[in-house]
Motif scaffolding. Structure first.
Motif, mmCIF file in Angstrom:
data_model
loop_
_atom_site.group_PDB
_atom_site.id
_atom_site.type_symbol
_atom_site.label_atom_id
_atom_site.label_comp_id
_atom_site.label_asym_id
_atom_site.label_seq_id
_atom_site.Cartn_x
_atom_site.Cartn_y
_atom_site.Cartn_z
ATOM 1 N N LEU A 22 0.833 -1.207 0.000
ATOM 2 C CA LEU A 22 0.000 0.000 0.000
ATOM 3 C C LEU A 22 0.862 1.250 0.000
ATOM 4 C CD1 LEU A 22 -2.893 -0.917 2.481
ATOM 5 C CD2 LEU A 22 -2.961 -0.860 -0.013
ATOM 6 N N LEU A 23 1.925 1.229 0.787
ATOM 7 C CA LEU A 23 2.824 2.383 0.839
ATOM 8 C C LEU A 23 3.485 2.610 -0.520
ATOM 9 C CD1 LEU A 23 4.362 4.616 2.279
ATOM 10 C CD2 LEU A 23 5.996 2.879 3.078
ATOM 11 N N ARG A 24 3.968 1.535 -1.138
ATOM 12 C CA ARG A 24 4.613 1.659 -2.447
ATOM 13 C C ARG A 24 3.630 2.140 -3.516
ATOM 14 N NH1 ARG A 24 8.079 -3.958 -2.219
ATOM 15 N NH2 ARG A 24 9.923 -3.119 -1.161
ATOM 16 N N ALA A 25 2.375 1.726 -3.389
ATOM 17 C CA ALA A 25 1.386 2.068 -4.407
ATOM 18 C C ALA A 25 0.862 3.490 -4.272
ATOM 19 C CB ALA A 25 0.216 1.085 -4.344
ATOM 20 N N THR A 26 0.812 3.998 -3.049
ATOM 21 C CA THR A 26 0.184 5.305 -2.849
ATOM 22 C C THR A 26 1.178 6.416 -2.536
ATOM 23 O OG1 THR A 26 -0.209 4.768 -0.518
ATOM 24 C CG2 THR A 26 -1.995 4.308 -2.069
ATOM 25 N N GLY A 27 2.361 6.074 -2.042
ATOM 26 C CA GLY A 27 3.370 7.088 -1.746
ATOM 27 C C GLY A 27 2.846 8.149 -0.798
ATOM 28 N N THR A 28 2.946 9.403 -1.215
ATOM 29 C CA THR A 28 2.528 10.503 -0.336
ATOM 30 C C THR A 28 1.019 10.568 -0.165
ATOM 31 O OG1 THR A 28 2.503 12.027 -2.219
ATOM 32 C CG2 THR A 28 4.549 11.897 -0.932
ATOM 33 N N ARG A 29 0.281 9.804 -0.961
ATOM 34 C CA ARG A 29 -1.183 9.781 -0.812
ATOM 35 C C ARG A 29 -1.658 8.702 0.156
ATOM 36 N NH1 ARG A 29 -4.073 11.252 -6.602
ATOM 37 N NH2 ARG A 29 -2.742 13.035 -7.121
ATOM 38 N N LEU A 30 -0.740 8.006 0.803
ATOM 39 C CA LEU A 30 -1.136 6.974 1.762
ATOM 40 C C LEU A 30 -2.084 7.515 2.829
ATOM 41 C CD1 LEU A 30 -0.883 4.031 2.714
ATOM 42 C CD2 LEU A 30 1.086 4.748 4.101
ATOM 43 N N PRO A 31 -1.861 8.723 3.382
ATOM 44 C CA PRO A 31 -2.828 9.234 4.372
ATOM 45 C C PRO A 31 -4.248 9.352 3.821
ATOM 46 C CG PRO A 31 -0.786 10.482 4.488
ATOM 47 C CD PRO A 31 -0.688 9.598 3.274
ATOM 48 N N ARG A 32 -4.372 9.671 2.528
ATOM 49 C CA ARG A 32 -5.708 9.727 1.939
ATOM 50 C C ARG A 32 -6.373 8.355 1.973
ATOM 51 N NH1 ARG A 32 -5.437 13.329 -3.660
ATOM 52 N NH2 ARG A 32 -4.612 15.259 -2.723
ATOM 53 N N LEU A 33 -5.613 7.330 1.533
ATOM 54 C CA LEU A 33 -6.163 5.980 1.497
ATOM 55 C C LEU A 33 -6.522 5.499 2.901
ATOM 56 C CD1 LEU A 33 -5.215 3.018 -0.680
ATOM 57 C CD2 LEU A 33 -5.148 2.694 1.783
ATOM 58 N N LEU A 34 -5.625 5.682 3.849
ATOM 59 C CA LEU A 34 -5.884 5.213 5.219
ATOM 60 C C LEU A 34 -7.043 5.972 5.851
ATOM 61 C CD1 LEU A 34 -2.242 4.736 6.543
ATOM 62 C CD2 LEU A 34 -3.811 2.993 5.672
ATOM 63 N N GLY A 35 -7.101 7.281 5.585
ATOM 64 C CA GLY A 35 -8.201 8.069 6.133
ATOM 65 C C GLY A 35 -9.541 7.630 5.587
ATOM 66 N N ARG A 36 -9.595 7.398 4.268
ATOM 67 C CA ARG A 36 -10.857 6.962 3.675
ATOM 68 C C ARG A 36 -11.234 5.561 4.143
ATOM 69 N NH1 ARG A 36 -14.395 8.522 -0.515
ATOM 70 N NH2 ARG A 36 -13.694 10.591 0.151
ATOM 71 N N MET A 37 -10.245 4.673 4.252
ATOM 72 C CA MET A 37 -10.537 3.327 4.753
ATOM 73 C C MET A 37 -11.103 3.382 6.165
ATOM 74 S SD MET A 37 -7.243 1.211 3.265
ATOM 75 C CE MET A 37 -7.570 -0.251 4.219
ATOM 76 N N GLY A 38 -10.555 4.263 6.992
ATOM 77 C CA GLY A 38 -11.060 4.413 8.351
ATOM 78 C C GLY A 38 -12.492 4.914 8.368
ATOM 79 N N GLU A 39 -12.793 5.881 7.513
ATOM 80 C CA GLU A 39 -14.162 6.403 7.437
ATOM 81 C C GLU A 39 -15.131 5.322 6.976
ATOM 82 O OE1 GLU A 39 -14.858 10.747 6.344
ATOM 83 O OE2 GLU A 39 -13.041 10.262 5.199
ATOM 84 N N ILE A 40 -14.725 4.557 5.973
ATOM 85 C CA ILE A 40 -15.574 3.488 5.457
ATOM 86 C C ILE A 40 -15.804 2.423 6.530
ATOM 87 C CG2 ILE A 40 -15.634 1.586 3.795
ATOM 88 C CD1 ILE A 40 -16.351 4.348 2.644
ATOM 89 N N ASP A 41 -14.761 2.083 7.271
ATOM 90 C CA ASP A 41 -14.920 1.101 8.356
ATOM 91 C C ASP A 41 -15.918 1.593 9.396
ATOM 92 O OD1 ASP A 41 -13.191 -0.667 7.203
ATOM 93 O OD2 ASP A 41 -11.572 -0.399 8.654
ATOM 94 N N ARG A 42 -15.849 2.870 9.734
ATOM 95 C CA ARG A 42 -16.782 3.409 10.742
ATOM 96 C C ARG A 42 -18.221 3.378 10.231
ATOM 97 N NH1 ARG A 42 -12.152 6.383 11.691
ATOM 98 N NH2 ARG A 42 -12.716 8.105 10.286
ATOM 99 N N LEU A 43 -18.413 3.657 8.951
ATOM 100 C CA LEU A 43 -19.752 3.540 8.372
ATOM 101 C C LEU A 43 -20.234 2.092 8.413
ATOM 102 C CD1 LEU A 43 -19.417 5.779 5.186
ATOM 103 C CD2 LEU A 43 -20.863 6.240 7.171
ATOM 104 N N HIS A 44 -19.337 1.193 8.088
ATOM 105 C CA HIS A 44 -19.692 -0.232 8.046
ATOM 106 C C HIS A 44 -20.103 -0.738 9.423
ATOM 107 C CE1 HIS A 44 -18.669 -4.204 5.783
ATOM 108 N NE2 HIS A 44 -19.774 -4.313 6.488
ATOM 109 N N GLU A 45 -19.431 -0.271 10.440
ATOM 110 C CA GLU A 45 -19.733 -0.729 11.800
ATOM 111 C C GLU A 45 -21.152 -0.370 12.236
ATOM 112 O OE1 GLU A 45 -16.544 1.133 13.862
ATOM 113 O OE2 GLU A 45 -15.136 -0.528 13.484
ATOM 114 N N ARG A 46 -21.769 0.603 11.580
ATOM 115 C CA ARG A 46 -23.131 1.020 11.941
ATOM 116 C C ARG A 46 -24.200 0.132 11.309
ATOM 117 N NH1 ARG A 46 -22.212 7.289 10.355
ATOM 118 N NH2 ARG A 46 -20.404 7.665 11.675
#
Length: 198
Positions: free
Chosen positions: A91-115
């Protein structure tokens, strides 16, 4: 229509390419993955995810491997810590400096899913190659999975990162349950399909 079968480890490289093509113009993935070499970057991401998912037996494909669905059973949609650790470097190699975007969105999606109600199947990904778009392969794969889950009386949940796909899901009985506000980046939609409501 091509026969539908469970994916095996030997399918991983081709299915990574299939999903990379499928999401190559997706608004959210284009926001999360840099444009330079995007196809190869997406292949690395999907290879990491498929490496975990295929042995679990819930990845399905057509005989020509131009379409694929990746499912998670009830209570098993979260990646366990060892799988997250194994996927971290790709994931780090694929996203580089955009890794925070991917991790942030994944976290948001997980929180939605938990509901969501716990007892459901989760459609993690569905995609076809560019050449296979409009040929019915994606519909066939989705219908195959939905028939199994309807027989078990279980709903299906998914998020769509592309507005143009909402009509496709509606045709298969899904209802858009929300367009939750995201902290940044393109919108995403949540969808639910309950066989008891049909």
């Amino acid at each position: 229509m091509n026969d539908i079968r469970v994916a095996v480890p030997a399918d991983l490289p081709v299915l990574s390419t299939t999903l990379a093509e499928a999401f190559g113009d997706d608004p959210v993935w284009c926001w999360m993955v840099p444009p330079s070499g995007r196809h190869g970057r997406l292949e690395r991401i999907f290879a990491a995810l498929l490496r975990y998912a295929i042995p679990r037996g819930h990845v399905f494909t057509t005989a020509d491997r131009q379409a694929v669905t990746m499912w998670a059973p009830p209570h098993e949609w979260k990646l366990p810590t060892p799988a997250v650790v194994r996927a971290a470097l790709p994931l780090l190699r694929a996203t580089g400096t955009r890794l925070p975007r991917l991790l942030g969105r994944m976290g948001e999606i997980d929180r939605l899913h938990e509901r969501q109600p716990a007892e459901h199947w989760y459609l993690e990904f569905i995609g076809t190659t560019v050449a296979a778009r409009g040929t019915g392969r994606g519909s066939a794969l989705l219908a195959d999975g939905l028939a199994r889950f309807d027989a078990a009386g279980l709903p299906v949940y998914l998020e769509s990162s592309n507005e143009r796909n909402l009509s496709f899901y509606r045709r298969h009985g899904f209802t858009v349950t929300g367009q939750p506000p995201m902290r940044s980046g393109p919108p995403q939609w949540t969808l639910w399909r309950d066989p008891a409501a049909r």
